[in-house]
Design a protein around this motif. Structure first.
Motif, PDB file in Angstrom:
ATOM      1  N   LYS A  58       7.424  75.875   9.460  1.00  0.00           N
ATOM      2  CA  LYS A  58       8.307  76.623  10.345  1.00  0.00           C
ATOM      3  C   LYS A  58       9.264  77.397   9.459  1.00  0.00           C
ATOM      4  O   LYS A  58       9.462  77.037   8.298  1.00  0.00           O
ATOM      5  N   THR A  59       9.856  78.425   9.984  1.00  0.00           N
ATOM      6  CA  THR A  59      10.877  79.143   9.226  1.00  0.00           C
ATOM      7  C   THR A  59      12.164  79.171  10.034  1.00  0.00           C
ATOM      8  O   THR A  59      12.199  79.748  11.113  1.00  0.00           O
ATOM      9  N   TRP A  60      13.171  78.510   9.528  1.00  0.00           N
ATOM     10  CA  TRP A  60      14.470  78.447  10.207  1.00  0.00           C
ATOM     11  C   TRP A  60      15.503  79.170   9.359  1.00  0.00           C
ATOM     12  O   TRP A  60      15.813  78.746   8.261  1.00  0.00           O
ATOM     13  N   LYS A  61      16.007  80.254   9.866  1.00  0.00           N
ATOM     14  CA  LYS A  61      17.025  81.049   9.164  1.00  0.00           C
ATOM     15  C   LYS A  61      16.618  81.339   7.723  1.00  0.00           C
ATOM     16  O   LYS A  61      17.401  81.228   6.788  1.00  0.00           O
ATOM     17  N   GLY A  62      15.354  81.682   7.592  1.00  0.00           N
ATOM     18  CA  GLY A  62      14.847  82.092   6.284  1.00  0.00           C
ATOM     19  C   GLY A  62      14.351  80.954   5.397  1.00  0.00           C
ATOM     20  O   GLY A  62      13.860  81.193   4.302  1.00  0.00           O
ATOM     21  N   VAL A  63      14.484  79.707   5.849  1.00  0.00           N
ATOM     22  CA  VAL A  63      14.049  78.547   5.042  1.00  0.00           C
ATOM     23  C   VAL A  63      12.714  78.029   5.566  1.00  0.00           C
ATOM     24  O   VAL A  63      12.559  77.801   6.768  1.00  0.00           O
ATOM     25  N   THR A  64      11.771  77.834   4.662  1.00  0.00           N
ATOM     26  CA  THR A  64      10.495  77.237   5.051  1.00  0.00           C
ATOM     27  C   THR A  64      10.681  75.739   5.248  1.00  0.00           C
ATOM     28  O   THR A  64      11.158  75.043   4.357  1.00  0.00           O
ATOM     29  N   VAL A  65      10.303  75.279   6.440  1.00  0.00           N
ATOM     30  CA  VAL A  65      10.403  73.852   6.766  1.00  0.00           C
ATOM     31  C   VAL A  65       8.990  73.307   6.914  1.00  0.00           C
ATOM     32  O   VAL A  65       8.236  73.733   7.791  1.00  0.00           O
ATOM     33  N   ASN A  66       8.637  72.388   6.025  1.00  0.00           N
ATOM     34  CA  ASN A  66       7.315  71.747   6.061  1.00  0.00           C
ATOM     35  C   ASN A  66       7.400  70.502   6.926  1.00  0.00           C
ATOM     36  O   ASN A  66       8.166  69.585   6.629  1.00  0.00           O
ATOM     37  N   GLU A  67       6.630  70.493   7.993  1.00  0.00           N
ATOM     38  CA  GLU A  67       6.690  69.365   8.920  1.00  0.00           C
ATOM     39  C   GLU A  67       5.681  68.298   8.510  1.00  0.00           C
ATOM     40  O   GLU A  67       4.474  68.559   8.444  1.00  0.00           O
ATOM     41  N   TYR A  68       6.188  67.105   8.236  1.00  0.00           N
ATOM     42  CA  TYR A  68       5.325  65.984   7.871  1.00  0.00           C
ATOM     43  C   TYR A  68       5.989  64.726   8.417  1.00  0.00           C
ATOM     44  O   TYR A  68       6.810  64.087   7.747  1.00  0.00           O
ATOM     45  N   PHE A  69       5.686  64.412   9.664  1.00  0.00           N
ATOM     46  CA  PHE A  69       6.389  63.337  10.346  1.00  0.00           C
ATOM     47  C   PHE A  69       5.850  61.958   9.961  1.00  0.00           C
ATOM     48  O   PHE A  69       4.641  61.708  10.028  1.00  0.00           O
ATOM     49  N   LEU A  70       6.776  61.070   9.623  1.00  0.00           N
ATOM     50  CA  LEU A  70       6.408  59.677   9.330  1.00  0.00           C
ATOM     51  C   LEU A  70       5.884  58.993  10.584  1.00  0.00           C
ATOM     52  O   LEU A  70       5.155  58.009  10.502  1.00  0.00           O
ATOM     53  N   THR A  71       6.271  59.524  11.734  1.00  0.00           N
ATOM     54  CA  THR A  71       5.783  58.970  12.998  1.00  0.00           C
ATOM     55  C   THR A  71       4.300  59.280  13.204  1.00  0.00           C
ATOM     56  O   THR A  71       3.628  58.642  14.002  1.00  0.00           O
ATOM     57  N   VAL A  72       3.811  60.267  12.459  1.00  0.00           N
ATOM     58  CA  VAL A  72       2.393  60.642  12.534  1.00  0.00           C
ATOM     59  C   VAL A  72       1.625  60.080  11.338  1.00  0.00           C
ATOM     60  O   VAL A  72       0.493  59.611  11.463  1.00  0.00           O
ATOM     61  N   HIS A  73       2.279  60.156  10.171  1.00  0.00           N
ATOM     62  CA  HIS A  73       1.640  59.706   8.925  1.00  0.00           C
ATOM     63  C   HIS A  73       2.359  58.464   8.421  1.00  0.00           C
ATOM     64  O   HIS A  73       3.449  58.567   7.865  1.00  0.00           O
ATOM     65  N   ASN A  74       1.748  57.321   8.618  1.00  0.00           N
ATOM     66  CA  ASN A  74       2.362  56.097   8.105  1.00  0.00           C
ATOM     67  C   ASN A  74       1.285  55.124   7.623  1.00  0.00           C
ATOM     68  O   ASN A  74       1.140  54.016   8.145  1.00  0.00           O
ATOM     69  N   PRO A  75       0.518  55.543   6.589  1.00  0.00           N
ATOM     70  CA  PRO A  75      -0.618  54.731   6.131  1.00  0.00           C
ATOM     71  C   PRO A  75      -0.182  53.372   5.578  1.00  0.00           C
ATOM     72  O   PRO A  75      -0.948  52.422   5.617  1.00  0.00           O
ATOM     73  N   ASN A  76       1.056  53.296   5.065  1.00  0.00           N
ATOM     74  CA  ASN A  76       1.523  52.039   4.455  1.00  0.00           C
ATOM     75  C   ASN A  76       2.369  51.205   5.410  1.00  0.00           C
ATOM     76  O   ASN A  76       2.969  50.205   4.997  1.00  0.00           O
ATOM     77  N   LYS A  77       2.421  51.680   6.669  1.00  0.00           N
ATOM     78  CA  LYS A  77       3.151  50.946   7.705  1.00  0.00           C
ATOM     79  C   LYS A  77       4.580  50.603   7.276  1.00  0.00           C
ATOM     80  O   LYS A  77       5.023  49.450   7.393  1.00  0.00           O
ATOM     81  N   ILE A  78       5.286  51.585   6.777  1.00  0.00           N
ATOM     82  CA  ILE A  78       6.698  51.362   6.448  1.00  0.00           C
ATOM     83  C   ILE A  78       7.484  51.264   7.754  1.00  0.00           C
ATOM     84  O   ILE A  78       7.057  51.787   8.792  1.00  0.00           O
TER      85      ILE A  78
END
Ligand SMILES: [Zn+2]
Length: 257
Positions: free
Chosen positions: A11-31
């Motif tokens: 996403k781009t918010w006010k000129g900053v690239t925001v990479n979305e990588y949610f721990l709620t989606v990716h949690n292979p180590n079950k932290i």
């Protein structure tokens, strides 16, 4: 060999690239993860964390995100890691995060409120004041401005929550700036807190052009009419006359309540 994370979305918010990588989606180590927010969001909490050296293929914000996924960040779970290149978003905005405490002890009005009710930004700097430091601080200010436009509320320092926990009384900014004697976070931004606040404010006032997200739509309007017949006539003209706007369409505007 390290395997770098691939964001699900940029996403781009006010000129900053925001990479979305949610721990709620990716949690292979079950932290362990924070819960979804149940109360109101009352603002944004700013932290500093140390700049780390990464390989040329990646960035400090990705590496902190990867360290979190791999269970190497103890109990720290933040919404955003921000560096000179951009941001990595680790949690959805309507989730809580773990960032406002100290020594693992939560309390009702200090760390717990900060965790539950504010969106957390870890700004990655090393205090040298070099170009990367300035850019990371600027990127954090832009992200904060974007979030405050959505949620309103205040801009907090980590110190604020420590001071509240310690029973200190004062305005938000008095407690933002007050030494807590041990945490002093955001260590590189807090000494000039008023300057940072002014920077955030400057981005709230200015609309920075946003490139489109994958799922965003832009509506092109060529007229506005009270009379539907006139609107339909104009639409017909737009669609047919010299085929100037063959994709033009009519959409009824309904006032949201
Ligand atoms: Zn902090």
């Amino acid at each position: 060999m390290a395997v770098y994370l691939a964001p699900d979305k940029k996403k781009t918010w006010k000129g900053v690239t925001v990479n979305e990588y949610f721990l709620t989606v990716h949690n292979p180590n079950k932290i362990s993860l924070p819960a979804k927010r149940s109360g109101d969001c009352i603002g944004v909490t700013i932290h500093n964390t140390g700049r780390i050296v990464t390989s040329a293929q990646t960035t400090p914000a990705e590496q902190y995100t990867r360290a979190t996924v791999n269970g190497n960040m103890n109990t720290v779970r933040v919404h955003f890691y921000v560096d000179d290149v951009g941001a990595w978003q680790n949690l959805p905005l309507d989730w809580q995060s773990w960032h406002a405490g100290q020594s693992g002890s939560a309390d009702k009005n200090g760390s717990q409120a900060g965790n539950a009710q504010t969106i957390s930004i870890e700004c990655i700097m090393n205090g040298s004041g070099d170009e990367k430091d300035r850019k990371a601080r600027d990127n954090a200010a832009r992200i904060a401005a974007y979030l405050l436009e959505i949620y309103g509320g205040e801009l907090y320092t980590h110190n604020y929550w420590c001071n509240v926990r310690n029973g200190k009384k004062g305005t938000v900014d008095e407690l933002n700036k007050l030494n807590d004697g041990y945490k002093n976070c955001p260590i590189y931004i807090r000494p000039k807190w008023d300057d940072f606040k002014a920077l955030v404010h400057s981005y709230r006032k200015q609309a920075v052009a946003e490139p489109a997200d994958d799922d965003e739509m832009y509506y092109l309007q060529i007229g506005a009419f009270r009379d539907r017949k006139k609107a339909e006539a104009a639409l017909k003209t737009a669609q047919t006359e010299k085929r100037a706007y063959p994709e033009a369409f009519l959409k009824k505007f309904t006032k949201e309540t």
